[in-house]
Design a protein around this motif. Structure first.
Motif, PDB file in Angstrom:
ATOM      1  N   VAL A 117       0.856  -1.187   0.000  1.00 35.00           N
ATOM      2  CA  VAL A 117       0.000   0.000   0.000  1.00 35.00           C
ATOM      3  C   VAL A 117       0.892   1.235   0.000  1.00 35.00           C
ATOM      4  CG1 VAL A 117      -1.842   1.257   1.193  1.00 35.00           C
ATOM      5  CG2 VAL A 117      -1.798  -1.247   1.265  1.00 35.00           C
ATOM      6  N   CYS A 118       0.612   2.158  -0.924  1.00 31.86           N
ATOM      7  CA  CYS A 118       1.380   3.397  -1.010  1.00 31.86           C
ATOM      8  C   CYS A 118       0.430   4.540  -1.346  1.00 31.86           C
ATOM      9  CB  CYS A 118       2.469   3.280  -2.080  1.00 31.86           C
ATOM     10  SG  CYS A 118       1.839   3.018  -3.762  1.00 31.86           S
ATOM     11  N   GLY A 119       0.924   5.783  -1.278  1.00 28.48           N
ATOM     12  CA  GLY A 119       0.103   6.912  -1.708  1.00 28.48           C
ATOM     13  C   GLY A 119      -0.037   8.008  -0.673  1.00 28.48           C
ATOM     14  N   VAL A 120      -1.170   8.694  -0.717  1.00 23.73           N
ATOM     15  CA  VAL A 120      -1.480   9.798   0.192  1.00 23.73           C
ATOM     16  C   VAL A 120      -2.918   9.651   0.702  1.00 23.73           C
ATOM     17  CG1 VAL A 120       0.120  11.443  -0.883  1.00 23.73           C
ATOM     18  CG2 VAL A 120      -2.216  11.289  -1.735  1.00 23.73           C
ATOM     19  N   MET A 121      -3.216  10.278   1.791  1.00 20.95           N
ATOM     20  CA  MET A 121      -2.363  10.847   2.812  1.00 20.95           C
ATOM     21  C   MET A 121      -2.058   9.756   3.834  1.00 20.95           C
ATOM     22  SD  MET A 121      -1.967  13.948   1.901  1.00 20.95           S
ATOM     23  CE  MET A 121      -2.708  15.171   0.846  1.00 20.95           C
ATOM     24  N   SER A 122      -0.856   9.762   4.374  1.00 21.01           N
ATOM     25  CA  SER A 122      -0.391   8.669   5.234  1.00 21.01           C
ATOM     26  C   SER A 122      -1.357   8.324   6.350  1.00 21.01           C
ATOM     27  CB  SER A 122       0.958   9.039   5.855  1.00 21.01           C
ATOM     28  OG  SER A 122       1.936   9.256   4.879  1.00 21.01           O
ATOM     29  N   GLU A 123      -1.799   9.337   7.094  1.00 20.53           N
ATOM     30  CA  GLU A 123      -2.595   9.106   8.301  1.00 20.53           C
ATOM     31  C   GLU A 123      -4.084   9.024   8.021  1.00 20.53           C
ATOM     32  OE1 GLU A 123      -2.752  13.616   8.003  1.00 20.53           O
ATOM     33  OE2 GLU A 123      -1.693  11.912   7.130  1.00 20.53           O
ATOM     34  N   MET A 124      -4.471   9.235   6.779  1.00 22.11           N
ATOM     35  CA  MET A 124      -5.885   9.191   6.428  1.00 22.11           C
ATOM     36  C   MET A 124      -6.156   8.015   5.498  1.00 22.11           C
ATOM     37  SD  MET A 124      -6.954  13.224   6.321  1.00 22.11           S
ATOM     38  CE  MET A 124      -5.455  13.979   5.705  1.00 22.11           C
ATOM     39  N   CYS A 125      -6.157   8.246   4.199  1.00 22.03           N
ATOM     40  CA  CYS A 125      -6.584   7.206   3.258  1.00 22.03           C
ATOM     41  C   CYS A 125      -5.630   6.026   3.197  1.00 22.03           C
ATOM     42  CB  CYS A 125      -6.797   7.817   1.875  1.00 22.03           C
ATOM     43  SG  CYS A 125      -8.095   9.084   1.880  1.00 22.03           S
ATOM     44  N   VAL A 126      -4.330   6.271   3.289  1.00 20.49           N
ATOM     45  CA  VAL A 126      -3.373   5.168   3.249  1.00 20.49           C
ATOM     46  C   VAL A 126      -3.544   4.283   4.484  1.00 20.49           C
ATOM     47  CG1 VAL A 126      -0.919   4.550   3.291  1.00 20.49           C
ATOM     48  CG2 VAL A 126      -1.716   6.398   1.809  1.00 20.49           C
ATOM     49  N   GLN A 127      -3.564   4.909   5.656  1.00 20.30           N
ATOM     50  CA  GLN A 127      -3.707   4.124   6.884  1.00 20.30           C
ATOM     51  C   GLN A 127      -5.053   3.413   6.941  1.00 20.30           C
ATOM     52  OE1 GLN A 127      -4.650   5.699  10.855  1.00 20.30           O
ATOM     53  NE2 GLN A 127      -2.569   5.097  11.448  1.00 20.30           N
ATOM     54  N   ALA A 128      -6.130   4.098   6.557  1.00 19.42           N
ATOM     55  CA  ALA A 128      -7.461   3.490   6.624  1.00 19.42           C
ATOM     56  C   ALA A 128      -7.556   2.276   5.712  1.00 19.42           C
ATOM     57  CB  ALA A 128      -8.524   4.522   6.257  1.00 19.42           C
TER      58      ALA A 128
END
Length: 198
Positions: A117-128
């Motif tokens: 998993v990669c991309g943006v934003m780390s603490e929002m869509c990527v983490q979710a």
């Protein structure tokens, strides 16, 4: 007991590229060091294609008036998509790429049990997206240099500015001990999934 793996060596079967859209990667609203992020995600995509892995570009449909509102320049994906049986786009309206989308069905149908998993934003869509993947039983790899976010602004009486790099690291850490965080996108290897696998 260690909290996170330091290197990933066995291949993954799918690459989930979260919200690499022009609103977040170009111009005044771009994440810090967007050029590095784009280089790393382009490399991951190229190697995933070469390895026969599934490539899923997740595209956020923002609300009217936002930078990623559908149909606006900022909504467009930065990386070209090579639509095929092993590469596609999934559109979402929430942080989690699995919520209300066909992502799980796509992965299951392809026989993919391990994801990067990669991309943006780390603490929002990527983490979710990574968190739901873990909850669903997927093996999840996060290359540290292939996801990014913005600084968290200072909040009087709460904190000074939290630098983007710290936010990204905390986003990884917050996923717990099951996620495999590797230092570099180059540490991720790819293999074709096996649709006949249980």
């Amino acid at each position: 007991m260690t909290n996170h793996a330091t290197r990933q060596t066995s291949p993954v079967h799918a690459l989930i590229v979260v919200d690499i859209q022009k609103d977040a990667t170009e111009g005044a609203r771009a994440v810090p060091d967007a050029a590095r992020l784009l280089d790393r995600t382009a490399d991951l995509i190229a190697r995933a294609r070469k390895g026969g892995a599934l490539v899923v570009h997740v595209q956020n449909d923002g609300q009217p008036g936002t930078g990623d509102e559908p149909g606006t320049p900022g909504w467009a994906l930065h990386h070209p998509v090579e639509e095929s049986a092993t590469e596609t786009v999934i559109r979402k309206t929430r942080d989690d790429g699995f919520h209300g989308t066909a992502l799980q069905e796509l992965l299951t149908g392809a026989g993919a049990s391990a994801l990067a998993v990669c991309g943006v934003m780390s603490e929002m869509c990527v983490q979710a997206t990574a968190r739901t993947a873990l909850e669903l039983g997927y093996r999840v790899v996060m290359p540290h240099d292939a996801h990014a976010t913005h600084d968290i602004p200072a909040a009087p009486g709460i904190s000074d500015v939290v630098p983007a790099a710290a936010v990204s690291r905390v986003a990884e850490w917050g996923l717990g001990s099951d996620v495999e965080v590797v230092p570099f996108a180059a540490d991720v290897s790819f293999a074709a999934p096996d649709p006949s696998a249980d």
